[in-house]
Write an enzyme that holds these catalytic residues in place. Structure first.
Site, PDB file in Angstrom:
ATOM      1  N   PRO A 143     -23.006  73.183 -45.460  1.00  0.00           N
ATOM      2  CA  PRO A 143     -22.081  73.720 -44.451  1.00  0.00           C
ATOM      3  C   PRO A 143     -21.498  72.612 -43.578  1.00  0.00           C
ATOM      4  O   PRO A 143     -21.785  71.428 -43.758  1.00  0.00           O
ATOM      5  CB  PRO A 143     -22.982  74.642 -43.646  1.00  0.00           C
ATOM      6  N   TRP A 144     -20.715  73.047 -42.579  1.00  0.00           N
ATOM      7  CA  TRP A 144     -19.982  72.091 -41.764  1.00  0.00           C
ATOM      8  C   TRP A 144     -20.683  71.706 -40.464  1.00  0.00           C
ATOM      9  O   TRP A 144     -20.199  70.832 -39.750  1.00  0.00           O
ATOM     10  CB  TRP A 144     -18.584  72.620 -41.435  1.00  0.00           C
ATOM     11  N   LYS A 168     -21.482  69.597 -53.138  1.00  0.00           N
ATOM     12  CA  LYS A 168     -20.179  69.946 -52.562  1.00  0.00           C
ATOM     13  C   LYS A 168     -20.322  70.196 -51.070  1.00  0.00           C
ATOM     14  O   LYS A 168     -21.023  71.124 -50.659  1.00  0.00           O
ATOM     15  CB  LYS A 168     -19.598  71.200 -53.215  1.00  0.00           C
ATOM     16  N   PRO A 169     -19.671  69.407 -50.213  1.00  0.00           N
ATOM     17  CA  PRO A 169     -19.664  69.699 -48.773  1.00  0.00           C
ATOM     18  C   PRO A 169     -18.633  70.759 -48.426  1.00  0.00           C
ATOM     19  O   PRO A 169     -17.759  71.095 -49.233  1.00  0.00           O
ATOM     20  CB  PRO A 169     -19.288  68.347 -48.147  1.00  0.00           C
ATOM     21  N   SER A 170     -18.742  71.279 -47.212  1.00  0.00           N
ATOM     22  CA  SER A 170     -17.741  72.226 -46.717  1.00  0.00           C
ATOM     23  C   SER A 170     -16.358  71.572 -46.689  1.00  0.00           C
ATOM     24  O   SER A 170     -16.225  70.388 -46.354  1.00  0.00           O
ATOM     25  CB  SER A 170     -18.110  72.663 -45.297  1.00  0.00           C
ATOM     26  N   SER A 220     -23.648  80.930 -44.584  1.00  0.00           N
ATOM     27  CA  SER A 220     -23.691  82.252 -43.976  1.00  0.00           C
ATOM     28  C   SER A 220     -24.439  83.245 -44.859  1.00  0.00           C
ATOM     29  O   SER A 220     -24.575  83.058 -46.072  1.00  0.00           O
ATOM     30  CB  SER A 220     -22.271  82.768 -43.730  1.00  0.00           C
ATOM     31  N   THR A 223     -22.031  84.748 -47.628  1.00  0.00           N
ATOM     32  CA  THR A 223     -21.813  83.872 -48.773  1.00  0.00           C
ATOM     33  C   THR A 223     -23.095  83.705 -49.574  1.00  0.00           C
ATOM     34  O   THR A 223     -23.064  83.626 -50.805  1.00  0.00           O
ATOM     35  CB  THR A 223     -21.282  82.510 -48.310  1.00  0.00           C
ATOM     36  N   GLU A 241     -30.651  78.958 -47.461  1.00  0.00           N
ATOM     37  CA  GLU A 241     -30.954  78.825 -46.025  1.00  0.00           C
ATOM     38  C   GLU A 241     -29.751  79.404 -45.309  1.00  0.00           C
ATOM     39  O   GLU A 241     -28.675  78.817 -45.296  1.00  0.00           O
ATOM     40  CB  GLU A 241     -31.210  77.362 -45.666  1.00  0.00           C
TER      41      GLU A 241
END
Length: 469
Positions: A143-144, A168-170, A220, A223, A241
């Site tokens: 996530p970001w 893969k990052p946000s 989230s 998701t 998580e």
């Protein structure tokens, strides 16, 4: 505009014809761009990870040495990575530097973690040994809010266990992670860690791709449910998580002035954009006003500004949708009778800034209490008895973590034992360590990260049973 940072696939830099903007949340304007990974490039990343797995899995001692060297390289690159993280995420530069250092800490911890097979029997009749074997290729999606730290929570144990990875990052915060891939590329064998970036549907394509044997996702709840559904047809292993709505219960022997500073930053660290931050405070009726005012005093003194300013304590929210969500939650609560004792509005000017907000008079049933705010707002709710506080604290689909605060630590611990969550803290919150498992109950997640438990989650059990008769 900043120069585009390429993806890392098969140990090399990979550019692409497509790109997407990366916005500085302190200005609300694009400052750079990131590659838009194509389906063919994703296939190549998966293929190279699968090829690298064949040899990477075989030499544990080599993996440990390479992870130690990786930790050294990350520390040496702190001044290159941290400013990128601040510009794309918004957090103060000192916090970004700390996050980069945490990557090295996690890499070194897992490199040094001793893991032994379990021998069930070893006699003249039989030898039975339980081994932990790697899974294969891991697809990791981060996530970001803490793009580097949460990447390290996946990279370090997965690679130590002998897996390879496509990460893969946000799309809100891709650049620091892409830079991390560049830093590690000369150290890791080609294909062991591939870093790709892109907007939707890249994440969905990763989870449904036939190559990965495990999906490790942080994000989230909504998701996370899609990730679980996408992994199910191929029986991919998953670690999820997800969100939290962490309660903090203050007992009636607590000194509000003594705990206010620590409690405030347990809620407002990273501008409240922490899954396991305090999201709601339950205070005894007899001390309710004092708790509210003590927290409000800290909020009023907090310095809000751009992360590049050394005086800044709270940066902007990372993106416009999140700023708008926080604003809507506060407006809804105020319209239903809550009071913003401090804050309660955007900060004038550009960027996604929001004033640190303490709410009094909020009640269970309001969205700001029942849902995860993920921003700089904290509702304080009165309770009549500890049993009342526990029932309300546990009466949610979330179960990530929580805390209990009191002068009598033994009593506080007894109350913390009743919290229905993955981690219960006493007189602290957000105390995380690489050797301490982290995971959630109910909708807050599936599986755990960190410690030898997290390492095991990137493995499967294999029994070797040898007859000696």
């Amino acid at each position: 505009m900043a120069d585009q940072i390429p993806m890392t696939i098969g140990g090399g830099d990979v550019a692409t014809s497509g790109a997407f903007d990366v916005v500085d949340p302190a200005t609300g304007l694009p400052f750079g761009s990131a590659p838009e990974c194509t389906e063919a490039q994703l296939d190549e990343a998966m293929r190279t990870a699968q090829d690298a797995y064949r040899t990477w899995r075989k030499d544990e001692d080599a993996r440990r040495e390479i992870l130690r060297a990786s930790a050294d390289a990350v520390l040496a690159a702190t001044d290159d990575i941290a400013p990128l993280l601040t510009q794309e995420q918004g957090k103060p530069l000192a916090d970004a530097q700390m996050e980069v250092r945490s990557v090295a800490l996690w890499l070194r911890y897992f490199a040094n973690l001793e893991v032994a097979d379990e021998v069930l029997a070893d006699d003249e009749n039989v030898h039975i040994r339980v081994e932990r074997r790697p899974l294969g290729v891991v697809a990791a999606i981060t996530p970001w809010n803490f793009p580097l730290s949460l990447a390290a929570w996946k990279i370090a144990p997965a690679l130590r266990a002998g897996n390879t990875m496509v990460l893969k990052p946000s799309p809100y915060t891709p650049l620091a992670t892409l830079k991390l891939g560049q830093v590690l590329a000369p150290i890791l064998p080609a294909g062991v860690l591939n870093v790709v970036s892109g907007s939707d549907p890249l994440g969905a394509n990763m989870t449904s791709h036939p190559v990965p044997r495990k999906i490790s996702f942080t994000g989230s709840v909504g998701t996370g449910k899609y990730v679980a559904a996408a992994a199910a047809p191929d029986l991919k292993r998953i670690t999820l998580e997800l969100g939290g709505n962490d309660p903090a219960i203050l007992l009636d022997d607590v000194d509000p002035q003594a705990v206010a500073e620590k409690l405030f930053w347990s809620a407002f660290r990273n501008n409240g954009q922490v899954c396991s931050a305090v999201k709601r405070v339950y205070a005894p009726e007899s001390k309710y006003d004092e708790v509210v005012e003590a927290l409000a005093a800290v909020a009023r003194s907090a310095k809000v500004g751009a992360g590049i300013d050394p005086a800044t304590q709270l940066g902007p929210l990372n993106n416009r949708p999140q700023r708008d969500r926080v604003e809507n939650l506060v407006q809804d609560a105020v319209s239903r009778g809550a009071q913003a004792v401090t804050g309660g509005a955007r900060v004038d000017g550009p960027g996604y800034f929001y004033q640190p907000t303490i709410l009094r008079g909020a009640t269970d049933g309001m969205a700001v209490v029942d849902e995860e705010q993920f921003g700089p707002v904290l509702p304080v709710l009165p309770y009549s008895s500890v049993a009342d506080a526990l029932e309300r604290a546990n009466g949610t689909n979330f179960g990530l973590s929580g805390s209990v605060w009191g002068a009598d630590a033994d009593r506080a611990e007894a109350v913390a034992e009743e919290l229905d969550c993955g981690t219960a803290w006493v007189n602290t919150h957000l105390a995380l360590r690489p050797d301490q498992p982290f995971g959630g109950a109910k909708w807050s997640g599936v599986g755990v990260e960190n410690g030898h438990w997290g390492l095991s989650s990137f493995t499967e059990t294999k029994v070797l049973h040898r007859s000696r008769r």
